[in-house]
Write a protein that holds these residues in place. Structure first.
Motif, PDB file in Angstrom:
ATOM      1  N   ALA A 131       0.835  -1.206   0.000  1.00 42.93           N
ATOM      2  CA  ALA A 131       0.000   0.000   0.000  1.00 42.93           C
ATOM      3  C   ALA A 131       0.872   1.258   0.000  1.00 42.93           C
ATOM      4  O   ALA A 131       0.541   2.256  -0.654  1.00 42.93           O
ATOM      5  CB  ALA A 131      -0.920  -0.002   1.212  1.00 42.93           C
ATOM      6  N   TYR A 132       2.015   1.193   0.715  1.00 41.39           N
ATOM      7  CA  TYR A 132       2.880   2.384   0.846  1.00 41.39           C
ATOM      8  C   TYR A 132       3.819   2.539  -0.355  1.00 41.39           C
ATOM      9  O   TYR A 132       4.016   3.628  -0.882  1.00 41.39           O
ATOM     10  CB  TYR A 132       3.698   2.278   2.140  1.00 41.39           C
ATOM     11  CG  TYR A 132       4.498   3.517   2.461  1.00 41.39           C
ATOM     12  CD1 TYR A 132       3.877   4.670   2.935  1.00 41.39           C
ATOM     13  CD2 TYR A 132       5.883   3.542   2.279  1.00 41.39           C
ATOM     14  CE1 TYR A 132       4.611   5.815   3.217  1.00 41.39           C
ATOM     15  CE2 TYR A 132       6.628   4.673   2.558  1.00 41.39           C
ATOM     16  CZ  TYR A 132       5.982   5.817   3.030  1.00 41.39           C
ATOM     17  OH  TYR A 132       6.716   6.940   3.297  1.00 41.39           O
TER      18      TYR A 132
ATOM     19  N   THR B 225     -14.968   0.692   7.765  1.00 43.17           N
ATOM     20  CA  THR B 225     -15.714  -0.578   7.930  1.00 43.17           C
ATOM     21  C   THR B 225     -15.313  -1.599   6.872  1.00 43.17           C
ATOM     22  O   THR B 225     -15.960  -2.622   6.718  1.00 43.17           O
ATOM     23  CB  THR B 225     -17.229  -0.331   7.840  1.00 43.17           C
ATOM     24  OG1 THR B 225     -17.501   0.350   6.601  1.00 43.17           O
ATOM     25  CG2 THR B 225     -17.730   0.509   9.006  1.00 43.17           C
ATOM     26  N   GLU B 226     -14.225  -1.316   6.124  1.00 40.01           N
ATOM     27  CA  GLU B 226     -13.776  -2.261   5.097  1.00 40.01           C
ATOM     28  C   GLU B 226     -12.401  -2.835   5.415  1.00 40.01           C
ATOM     29  O   GLU B 226     -11.846  -3.582   4.625  1.00 40.01           O
ATOM     30  CB  GLU B 226     -13.754  -1.579   3.725  1.00 40.01           C
ATOM     31  CG  GLU B 226     -15.145  -1.241   3.209  1.00 40.01           C
ATOM     32  CD  GLU B 226     -15.085  -0.541   1.863  1.00 40.01           C
ATOM     33  OE1 GLU B 226     -14.783  -1.214   0.869  1.00 40.01           O
ATOM     34  OE2 GLU B 226     -15.330   0.679   1.810  1.00 40.01           O
ATOM     35  N   GLY B 227     -11.841  -2.454   6.571  1.00 36.91           N
ATOM     36  CA  GLY B 227     -10.523  -2.960   6.967  1.00 36.91           C
ATOM     37  C   GLY B 227     -10.660  -3.990   8.077  1.00 36.91           C
ATOM     38  O   GLY B 227     -11.381  -4.981   7.935  1.00 36.91           O
ATOM     39  N   ILE B 228      -9.992  -3.705   9.214  1.00 35.61           N
ATOM     40  CA  ILE B 228      -9.994  -4.646  10.341  1.00 35.61           C
ATOM     41  C   ILE B 228     -11.411  -4.913  10.838  1.00 35.61           C
ATOM     42  O   ILE B 228     -11.773  -6.049  11.138  1.00 35.61           O
ATOM     43  CB  ILE B 228      -9.096  -4.106  11.482  1.00 35.61           C
ATOM     44  CG1 ILE B 228      -7.630  -4.138  11.029  1.00 35.61           C
ATOM     45  CG2 ILE B 228      -9.276  -4.915  12.761  1.00 35.61           C
ATOM     46  CD1 ILE B 228      -6.705  -3.261  11.847  1.00 35.61           C
ATOM     47  N   LEU B 229     -12.220  -3.865  10.918  1.00 35.70           N
ATOM     48  CA  LEU B 229     -13.594  -4.029  11.425  1.00 35.70           C
ATOM     49  C   LEU B 229     -14.574  -4.279  10.272  1.00 35.70           C
ATOM     50  O   LEU B 229     -15.674  -3.733  10.239  1.00 35.70           O
ATOM     51  CB  LEU B 229     -14.018  -2.808  12.250  1.00 35.70           C
ATOM     52  CG  LEU B 229     -13.118  -2.504  13.453  1.00 35.70           C
ATOM     53  CD1 LEU B 229     -13.561  -1.251  14.177  1.00 35.70           C
ATOM     54  CD2 LEU B 229     -13.091  -3.674  14.432  1.00 35.70           C
ATOM     55  N   GLY B 230     -14.162  -5.122   9.342  1.00 35.66           N
ATOM     56  CA  GLY B 230     -15.001  -5.438   8.186  1.00 35.66           C
ATOM     57  C   GLY B 230     -15.730  -6.765   8.343  1.00 35.66           C
ATOM     58  O   GLY B 230     -15.906  -7.278   9.450  1.00 35.66           O
TER      59      GLY B 230
ATOM     60  N   ALA C  24      -6.804 -10.825   8.337  1.00 31.11           N
ATOM     61  CA  ALA C  24      -7.363 -10.947   6.976  1.00 31.11           C
ATOM     62  C   ALA C  24      -8.063  -9.649   6.600  1.00 31.11           C
ATOM     63  O   ALA C  24      -8.052  -9.229   5.440  1.00 31.11           O
ATOM     64  CB  ALA C  24      -8.333 -12.112   6.907  1.00 31.11           C
ATOM     65  N   GLY C  25      -8.674  -8.995   7.610  1.00 31.03           N
ATOM     66  CA  GLY C  25      -9.313  -7.688   7.383  1.00 31.03           C
ATOM     67  C   GLY C  25      -8.312  -6.651   6.900  1.00 31.03           C
ATOM     68  O   GLY C  25      -8.631  -5.809   6.047  1.00 31.03           O
ATOM     69  N   ILE C  26      -7.068  -6.717   7.424  1.00 27.21           N
ATOM     70  CA  ILE C  26      -6.011  -5.788   6.968  1.00 27.21           C
ATOM     71  C   ILE C  26      -5.754  -6.013   5.482  1.00 27.21           C
ATOM     72  O   ILE C  26      -5.683  -5.078   4.684  1.00 27.21           O
ATOM     73  CB  ILE C  26      -4.699  -6.012   7.774  1.00 27.21           C
ATOM     74  CG1 ILE C  26      -4.903  -5.598   9.240  1.00 27.21           C
ATOM     75  CG2 ILE C  26      -3.527  -5.264   7.143  1.00 27.21           C
ATOM     76  CD1 ILE C  26      -3.706  -5.874  10.150  1.00 27.21           C
ATOM     77  N   ILE C  27      -5.640  -7.300   5.097  1.00 30.78           N
ATOM     78  CA  ILE C  27      -5.356  -7.637   3.690  1.00 30.78           C
ATOM     79  C   ILE C  27      -6.509  -7.201   2.788  1.00 30.78           C
ATOM     80  O   ILE C  27      -6.301  -6.575   1.745  1.00 30.78           O
ATOM     81  CB  ILE C  27      -5.074  -9.157   3.552  1.00 30.78           C
ATOM     82  CG1 ILE C  27      -3.803  -9.516   4.333  1.00 30.78           C
ATOM     83  CG2 ILE C  27      -4.948  -9.580   2.093  1.00 30.78           C
ATOM     84  CD1 ILE C  27      -3.589 -11.000   4.583  1.00 30.78           C
TER      85      ILE C  27
ATOM     86  N   VAL D 137      -6.529  -4.474  -0.287  1.00 24.05           N
ATOM     87  CA  VAL D 137      -7.032  -4.870  -1.614  1.00 24.05           C
ATOM     88  C   VAL D 137      -8.100  -3.889  -2.082  1.00 24.05           C
ATOM     89  O   VAL D 137      -8.132  -3.471  -3.246  1.00 24.05           O
ATOM     90  CB  VAL D 137      -7.586  -6.321  -1.573  1.00 24.05           C
ATOM     91  CG1 VAL D 137      -8.375  -6.650  -2.820  1.00 24.05           C
ATOM     92  CG2 VAL D 137      -6.444  -7.326  -1.410  1.00 24.05           C
ATOM     93  N   THR D 138      -8.987  -3.483  -1.148  1.00 20.21           N
ATOM     94  CA  THR D 138     -10.058  -2.530  -1.474  1.00 20.21           C
ATOM     95  C   THR D 138      -9.485  -1.137  -1.741  1.00 20.21           C
ATOM     96  O   THR D 138      -9.838  -0.475  -2.719  1.00 20.21           O
ATOM     97  CB  THR D 138     -11.063  -2.446  -0.303  1.00 20.21           C
ATOM     98  OG1 THR D 138     -11.495  -3.764   0.023  1.00 20.21           O
ATOM     99  CG2 THR D 138     -12.270  -1.599  -0.653  1.00 20.21           C
ATOM    100  N   LEU D 139      -8.594  -0.703  -0.850  1.00 17.76           N
ATOM    101  CA  LEU D 139      -8.047   0.662  -0.901  1.00 17.76           C
ATOM    102  C   LEU D 139      -7.221   0.907  -2.159  1.00 17.76           C
ATOM    103  O   LEU D 139      -7.282   1.983  -2.754  1.00 17.76           O
ATOM    104  CB  LEU D 139      -7.191   0.882   0.360  1.00 17.76           C
ATOM    105  CG  LEU D 139      -6.776   2.295   0.719  1.00 17.76           C
ATOM    106  CD1 LEU D 139      -7.977   3.215   0.875  1.00 17.76           C
ATOM    107  CD2 LEU D 139      -5.970   2.298   2.021  1.00 17.76           C
ATOM    108  N   THR D 140      -6.452  -0.104  -2.583  1.00 13.25           N
ATOM    109  CA  THR D 140      -5.562   0.075  -3.743  1.00 13.25           C
ATOM    110  C   THR D 140      -6.203  -0.378  -5.053  1.00 13.25           C
ATOM    111  O   THR D 140      -5.628  -0.166  -6.125  1.00 13.25           O
ATOM    112  CB  THR D 140      -4.264  -0.742  -3.547  1.00 13.25           C
ATOM    113  OG1 THR D 140      -4.623  -2.127  -3.383  1.00 13.25           O
ATOM    114  CG2 THR D 140      -3.499  -0.272  -2.327  1.00 13.25           C
ATOM    115  N   GLY D 141      -7.377  -1.022  -4.962  1.00 12.46           N
ATOM    116  CA  GLY D 141      -8.011  -1.554  -6.174  1.00 12.46           C
ATOM    117  C   GLY D 141      -7.326  -2.810  -6.678  1.00 12.46           C
ATOM    118  O   GLY D 141      -7.528  -3.233  -7.825  1.00 12.46           O
TER     119      GLY D 141
END
Length: 470
Positions: free
Chosen positions: A35-36, A63-68, A306-309, A313-317
């Motif tokens: 991501a970085y 709500t799409e990362g760790i707390l997804g 897995a929420g981090i991953i 995936v969502t953030l970077t497309g």
């Protein structure tokens, strides 16, 4: 916000390191670095790169990362089903199911091995953990198999392969099936029904191989005097079946999985009270709650990571890029795309729990299969299956290693035997991805009688295939 988010991400990675091992955190760390440092990645994976603030705050406060979805499902459905499994063990229902299976099949040719298959299929409907299932039923069936002449490695492998299939077995499949329900926005009952025929094929394949191995080695069943009297067991403790039939009835009746699990736990306690020898004391109930909570911790940590991953995936497309990239790499060839997806799932499964494996693959690989015309349910079941059979795929075959521990055999030899026994499982997903009628998807809009006939024909030819592989 940024400081709290960074601390939260680091604490979750450390908790996962303690509970789920280094592979999971290595993956999460790779995705955070991706991501970085996105602009340094090649081809379709490249992106402009994100700031630490953007990454951390999205992971912890969004709500799409760790707390997804993964952590939401693990803190509701999964946690309750692990509690239920713990109560089954403490109340003696699990042991009762194993004894009945031994009583039913133990006298046949290679009987104890067949008992292992039947018992693991039955336990798998309520357990959802390959390793726990292997250890639970294997402590009874593996010594029995060895006692009639099965090689230790083969005895351990039979139990591992059968126990791994337990996660594929409706009505209660592995935890990932509940997440699939959320991802696809379809009822869990529909997923369980779709998985029924592939599960039958998997267990039939193992059962046939076990029978033929027994014939080849000239192994007979257990003598009648050593067999548990299953009729007596049923007659005396029939009420122990209440939680199993209860949870099936509740799920079929449309109750939410959470409510079904809750009532099944109550039924489990109530059924145990009928006989003095099975009665659960207050201490037993507290112990079951404690064991259930402890067993859930690795799943919870894995789901958070897995929420981090999934967040990255969502953030970077990356999800869309990866599915397009896989199709590109396979040259639009559906067979190659399925093969690459299988290899990815098996490699991930070496160190990542089934649930986390499914979440990652559902985000990254399933869309690639869907792009090539595989129906969404069949595509998700495809990655789900390969995430599960990773438990019997060397070099890291966790279920086979657990079986080897009980059988006192070489872990790698047991892993190879389990891989051979479960070979059907490596073919079944290809069959239903290419012919979705086996997961009860009516692509051609056939009338109900014609559809049923087509399903029966497809099942019959697939069973002939299982026999030939055996």
């Amino acid at each position: 916000d940024m400081i709290i988010s960074v601390i939260a991400v680091l604490l979750i990675i450390e908790a996962t390191r303690r509970l789920a091992g280094p592979v999971m955190i290595s993956l999460a760390t790779f995705f955070l670095l991706y991501a970085y440092f996105g602009k340094y990645f090649p081809s379709f994976m490249a992106h402009p790169g994100l700031t630490i603030k953007r990454i951390a705050v999205f992971q912890w406060l969004g709500t799409e990362g760790i707390l997804g979805t993964p952590i939401q499902v693990s803190s509701t459905f999964i946690f309750l089903f692990m509690l239920f499994a713990s109560f089954l063990k403490k109340s003696g229902v699990g042991d009762w199911m194993t004894e009945i299976a031994v009583g039913l099949t133990g006298g046949a040719i290679g009987g104890p091995a067949k008992a292992a298959v039947v018992a693991s299929a039955a336990q798998g409907t309520v357990s959802g953990s390959s390793v726990a299932n292997t250890v639970g039923t294997g402590s009874v069936t593996i010594p029995l198999m060895k006692s009639i002449g099965y090689r230790p490695a083969f005895a351990g492998a039979v139990e591992a392969a059968a126990s791994t299939g337990g996660q594929l077995m409706p009505p209660i499949m592995g935890a990932a099936a509940f997440i699939m329900s959320e991802f696809l926005n379809i009822p869990y009952g529909t997923i369980a029904l779709a998985a029924a025929i592939p599960a039958v094929l998997y267990f039939t394949g193992i059962f046939i191989t076990v029978h033929l191995e027994a014939k080849k080695a000239g192994l007979l069943g257990l003598p009648k005097d050593k067999l548990p009297n299953w009729k007596q067991l049923l007659k005396r403790k029939w009420f122990l079946a209440a939680p199993i039939f209860g949870i099936i009835y509740l799920l079929v009746s449309g109750y939410t999985p959470m409510l079904a699990a809750f009532y099944a736990i109550i039924l489990c306690i109530a059924a145990s009270m009928i006989l003095k020898e099975t009665r659960m004391s207050i201490k037993d109930i507290i112990s079951a709650l404690e064991e259930g909570a402890k067993s859930a911790l690795p799943v919870v940590a894995a789901c958070a990571t897995a929420g981090i991953i999934v967040g990255i995936v969502t953030l970077t497309g990356l999800g869309m890029k990866m599915s397009g990239g896989l199709v590109k790499l396979a040259g639009g060839n559906i067979y190659l795309t399925m093969f690459f997806t299988m290899i990815g799932s098996l490699i991930l499964g070496m160190g990542v729990p089934t649930t986390a494996n499914y979440i990652i693959q559902a985000t990254v690989s399933a869309p690639a299969l869907m792009t090539l015309g595989v129906p969404p349910l069949a595509a998700h079941l495809f990655v789900f299956y390969f995430g599960i059979v990773a438990d019997i795929t060397p070099p890291v075959a966790l279920a086979a290693f657990a079986g080897a521990g009980i059988a006192q055999s070489d872990p790698m030899k047991t892993g190879v035997e389990a891989f051979k026994l479960g070979f059907a499982a490596y073919l079944v997903p290809y069959i239903f991805a290419l012919n979705p009628i086996l997961v009860l998807i009516n692509l051609e809009g056939l009338s109900t009688p014609l559809f049923i006939l087509r399903v029966i024909f497809a099942l019959a030819t697939a069973l002939v295939g299982m026999l030939c592989i055996g």
